[in-house]
Design an enzyme around this catalytic site. Structure first.
Site, PDB file in Angstrom:
ATOM      1  N   HIS A  42       0.010   2.068 -13.378  1.00  0.00           N
ATOM      2  CA  HIS A  42       0.437   0.897 -13.722  1.00  0.00           C
ATOM      3  C   HIS A  42       1.973   1.017 -14.087  1.00  0.00           C
ATOM      4  CE1 HIS A  42       0.934  -2.895 -16.169  1.00  0.00           C
ATOM      5  NE2 HIS A  42       1.668  -2.000 -17.017  1.00  0.00           N
TER       6      HIS A  42
ATOM      7  N   ARG B 200     -15.782 -14.482 -10.221  1.00  0.00           N
ATOM      8  CA  ARG B 200     -15.328 -13.091 -10.043  1.00  0.00           C
ATOM      9  C   ARG B 200     -16.566 -12.215  -9.755  1.00  0.00           C
ATOM     10  NH1 ARG B 200     -10.371 -11.784 -11.895  1.00  0.00           N
ATOM     11  NH2 ARG B 200      -9.357 -13.338 -13.122  1.00  0.00           N
TER      12      ARG B 200
ATOM     13  N   GLY C 165       0.757  -1.380  -0.026  1.00  0.00           N
ATOM     14  CA  GLY C 165      -0.102  -0.094   0.065  1.00  0.00           C
ATOM     15  C   GLY C 165       0.957   1.255   0.180  1.00  0.00           C
ATOM     16  N   SER C 166       2.103   1.188  -0.517  1.00  0.00           N
ATOM     17  CA  SER C 166       2.999   2.544  -0.468  1.00  0.00           C
ATOM     18  C   SER C 166       2.277   3.696  -1.269  1.00  0.00           C
ATOM     19  CB  SER C 166       4.343   2.520  -0.964  1.00  0.00           C
ATOM     20  OG  SER C 166       3.999   1.936  -2.513  1.00  0.00           O
ATOM     21  N   ASN C 167       1.507   3.300  -2.555  1.00  0.00           N
ATOM     22  CA  ASN C 167       0.645   4.243  -3.376  1.00  0.00           C
ATOM     23  C   ASN C 167      -0.412   4.704  -2.627  1.00  0.00           C
ATOM     24  OD1 ASN C 167       1.717   4.781  -6.112  1.00  0.00           O
ATOM     25  ND2 ASN C 167       2.091   2.647  -5.794  1.00  0.00           N
TER      26      ASN C 167
ATOM     27  N   ASN D 166      -6.099   3.983 -12.000  1.00  0.00           N
ATOM     28  CA  ASN D 166      -5.236   2.916 -11.705  1.00  0.00           C
ATOM     29  C   ASN D 166      -3.845   3.393 -12.095  1.00  0.00           C
ATOM     30  OD1 ASN D 166      -4.208   0.178 -11.103  1.00  0.00           O
ATOM     31  ND2 ASN D 166      -3.991  -0.259 -13.278  1.00  0.00           N
TER      32      ASN D 166
ATOM     33  N   ASP E  50      -5.418  -2.422 -18.418  1.00  0.00           N
ATOM     34  CA  ASP E  50      -4.370  -1.293 -18.549  1.00  0.00           C
ATOM     35  C   ASP E  50      -4.464  -0.610 -19.897  1.00  0.00           C
ATOM     36  OD1 ASP E  50      -2.029  -3.965 -17.222  1.00  0.00           O
ATOM     37  OD2 ASP E  50      -3.317  -2.473 -16.151  1.00  0.00           O
TER      38      ASP E  50
HETATM   39  C1  GRF Z   1       3.736  -0.946  -7.548  1.00  0.00           C
HETATM   40  O1  GRF Z   1       4.657  -1.308  -8.216  1.00  0.00           O
HETATM   41  C2  GRF Z   1       2.661  -0.467  -8.332  1.00  0.00           C
HETATM   42  O2  GRF Z   1       3.198  -0.026  -9.661  1.00  0.00           O
HETATM   43  C3  GRF Z   1       1.891  -1.534  -8.632  1.00  0.00           C
HETATM   44  O3  GRF Z   1       1.958  -2.444  -7.486  1.00  0.00           O
HETATM   45  C4  GRF Z   1       3.101  -2.138  -6.880  1.00  0.00           C
HETATM   46  C5  GRF Z   1       3.089  -2.294  -5.318  1.00  0.00           C
HETATM   47  O4  GRF Z   1       2.321  -1.082  -5.148  1.00  0.00           O
HETATM   48  N1  GRF Z   1       0.418  -1.207  -9.132  1.00  0.00           N
HETATM   49  P1  GRF Z   1       2.079  -0.654  -3.422  1.00  0.00           P
HETATM   50  O5  GRF Z   1       2.986  -0.453  -2.786  1.00  0.00           O
HETATM   51  O6  GRF Z   1       1.118  -1.807  -2.934  1.00  0.00           O
HETATM   52  O7  GRF Z   1       1.251   0.455  -3.677  1.00  0.00           O
END
Ligand code: GRF
Length: 206
Positions: free
Chosen positions: A109, A65, A12-14, A107, A145
């Site tokens: 990518h 799904r 979850g860094s993003n 999203n 994507d």
């Molecule tokens: C990142 O490389 C992002 O580009 C991809 O998932 C990876 C991990 O993202 N979508 P995060 O650290 O969990 O946000």
């Protein structure tokens, strides 16, 4: 004030970068972090930030799904988001789900789309001998994507780069690009944002 739900599968860094950006005069606020993976690291980080979380484990649903997404819809309904940000969310969504959120779901990518849709983007860019690489924020459409591009950040590939090294240099660009795009998008502006990482190697930690 726009309400933003962030979907994650991992660290979850993003999500953290997005949540941290939504303060002050920013036109949006995070209202939910939802993961398909119980115990995903991002869930604890969201809780630390005071953001409501939800888990919908996709595994019990197997290949169904639609059934998985019905649970996701229920969790989302409680939060009533205006915008959904997929951030390291590793499940492919059905066209039915996407249709309900078309134009309101983003999203990120890790490639310069339309290059390298799908997985292993850094390795593929290196194999192709690309001189530059980066990340893209796009609107989510039924094709994986593939939606309208809302922003890109690019950097120079360095000799000796490995997929892991490259990924670790792209990730900070993601954390800069995604919040910038979300702020503009939440304000109703879809003008794409293009960021260029300084190409001089000296300016970056090795
Ligand atoms: C990142 O490389 C992002 O580009 C991809 O998932 C990876 C991990 O993202 N979508 P995060 O650290 O969990 O946000």
């Amino acid at each position: 004030m726009k309400r933003v739900a962030i979907l994650i599968s991992g660290g979850g860094s993003n999500m953290v970068a997005l949540a941290r950006s939504m303060t002050g005069d920013h036109p949006a606020r995070p209202v939910l972090v939802l993961s398909n993976v119980p115990g995903a690291g991002g869930l604890a980080r969201a809780t630390e930030m005071g953001i409501a979380t939800a888990v919908v484990d996709h595994r019990p649903f197997g290949r169904d799904r639609a059934a998985f997404e019905a649970e996701v819809r229920t969790a989302l309904r409680a939060a009533e988001p205006d915008i959904i940000c997929l951030a390291g969310f590793m499940r492919v969504l059905t066209s039915d789900f996407v249709k309900d959120w078309q134009g309101r779901m983003l999203n990120i990518h890790p490639s310069l789309l339309p290059k390298y849709k799908g997985l292993h983007t850094h390795a593929r860019a290196l194999e192709a001998g690309d001189g530059e690489h980066g990340c893209t924020v796009h609107e989510v459409t039924a094709d994986l994507d593939d939606g309208p591009i809302l922003g890109q950040a690019r950097l120079a590939v360095r000799p000796g780069d490995t997929p892991d090294r490259l990924a670790s240099r792209v990730l900070p660009l993601e954390h800069e690009l995604y919040p910038a795009v979300l702020r503009r998008f939440a304000g109703g502006d879809r003008t794409p944002i293009f960021l260029d990482q300084a190409t001089s190697a000296s300016s970056e930690p090795s």
